[in-house]
Scaffold this motif. Structure first.
Motif, short mmCIF file in Angstrom:
data_model
loop_
_atom_site.label_atom_id
_atom_site.label_comp_id
_atom_site.label_asym_id
_atom_site.label_seq_id
_atom_site.Cartn_x
_atom_site.Cartn_y
_atom_site.Cartn_z
N PHE A 1 0.82 -1.20 0.00
CA PHE A 1 0.00 0.00 0.00
C PHE A 1 0.86 1.26 0.00
O PHE A 1 0.55 2.24 -0.67
CB PHE A 1 -0.99 -0.01 1.17
CG PHE A 1 -1.99 -1.14 1.05
CD1 PHE A 1 -3.02 -1.07 0.13
CD2 PHE A 1 -1.87 -2.27 1.83
CE1 PHE A 1 -3.94 -2.11 -0.01
CE2 PHE A 1 -2.78 -3.32 1.70
CZ PHE A 1 -3.81 -3.23 0.78
N ALA A 2 1.97 1.22 0.73
CA ALA A 2 2.91 2.35 0.70
C ALA A 2 3.55 2.48 -0.68
O ALA A 2 3.77 3.59 -1.18
CB ALA A 2 3.98 2.17 1.77
N THR A 3 3.83 1.35 -1.31
CA THR A 3 4.38 1.37 -2.67
C THR A 3 3.37 2.00 -3.62
O THR A 3 3.72 2.86 -4.44
CB THR A 3 4.70 -0.06 -3.15
OG1 THR A 3 5.62 -0.65 -2.22
CG2 THR A 3 5.30 -0.06 -4.54
N ALA A 4 2.11 1.57 -3.50
CA ALA A 4 1.06 2.13 -4.36
C ALA A 4 0.94 3.63 -4.17
O ALA A 4 0.85 4.38 -5.15
CB ALA A 4 -0.27 1.43 -4.06
N LYS A 5 0.96 4.09 -2.92
CA LYS A 5 0.83 5.53 -2.67
C LYS A 5 1.99 6.29 -3.29
O LYS A 5 1.80 7.33 -3.92
CB LYS A 5 0.75 5.83 -1.18
CG LYS A 5 0.59 7.33 -0.93
CD LYS A 5 0.57 7.68 0.51
CE LYS A 5 0.42 9.17 0.76
NZ LYS A 5 1.03 10.08 -0.17
N ALA A 6 3.21 5.77 -3.12
CA ALA A 6 4.38 6.45 -3.70
C ALA A 6 4.25 6.51 -5.22
O ALA A 6 4.50 7.57 -5.82
CB ALA A 6 5.66 5.72 -3.30
N LEU A 7 3.86 5.41 -5.84
CA LEU A 7 3.73 5.41 -7.29
C LEU A 7 2.63 6.34 -7.77
O LEU A 7 2.79 7.04 -8.77
CB LEU A 7 3.49 3.98 -7.79
CG LEU A 7 4.68 3.03 -7.65
CD1 LEU A 7 4.28 1.62 -8.07
CD2 LEU A 7 5.88 3.52 -8.43
N ILE A 8 1.52 6.38 -7.05
CA ILE A 8 0.44 7.32 -7.40
C ILE A 8 0.94 8.75 -7.32
O ILE A 8 0.67 9.57 -8.20
CB ILE A 8 -0.79 7.09 -6.49
CG1 ILE A 8 -1.46 5.77 -6.86
CG2 ILE A 8 -1.78 8.25 -6.61
CD1 ILE A 8 -2.50 5.30 -5.84
N ASP A 9 1.70 9.05 -6.25
CA ASP A 9 2.24 10.40 -6.09
C ASP A 9 3.17 10.79 -7.25
O ASP A 9 3.31 11.97 -7.56
CB ASP A 9 2.98 10.53 -4.76
CG ASP A 9 2.05 10.50 -3.56
OD1 ASP A 9 0.81 10.65 -3.74
OD2 ASP A 9 2.55 10.31 -2.43
#
Length: 135
Positions: A109-117
């Motif tokens: 989920f942290a990976t997803a947030k970073a990639l979305i950002d």
């Protein structure tokens, strides 16, 4: 940064190698559960520690390396090109959906947030349903 050698607790094969950890100039704690060891090294041996947990956010990783450089009195590394490359990769994909899987990331989920950002179109996050319990 000429701060070596790097010593890792779980790679110590002998008691002497374990004792050599006391010669270190810095402890880097990779998981919060290691802060007790960091406290011990700091309080007993006067070795400072830095908590540098897993992150997939390039700016946070760059900040961590910068903080460690500051503690060691070394020149702060410049990750400007690497951070720009992440944004360029997102642009190349041009909105193509991306899926993140917990088998490829410790923190999906942290990976997803970073990639979305960074502009990636993260559409799916898969995580393990396995429950890690001790009997």
């Amino acid at each position: 940064w000429n701060a070596g050698p790097v010593r890792e607790l779980f790679h110590c094969r002998t008691y002497e190698e374990y004792q050599d950890m006391g010669k270190s100039c810095l402890s880097v704690v990779l998981r919060y559960m290691g802060t007790h060891s960091g406290d011990f090294m700091r309080d007993t041996l006067n070795i400072p520690y830095y908590v540098f947990t897993t992150s997939y956010d390039a700016e946070k990783v760059a900040q961590g390396y910068g903080d460690i450089a500051g503690i060691l009195g070394a020149e702060r590394p410049d990750f400007t090109a690497e951070i720009a490359a992440v944004k360029e990769d997102a642009a190349i994909l041009d909105g193509m959906p991306v899926a993140i899987d917990s088998s490829a990331s410790l923190a999906p989920f942290a990976t997803a947030k970073a990639l979305i950002d960074y502009g990636f179109n993260v559409r799916y996050v898969f995580r393990s349903n396995h429950s890690f319990q001790q009997d």
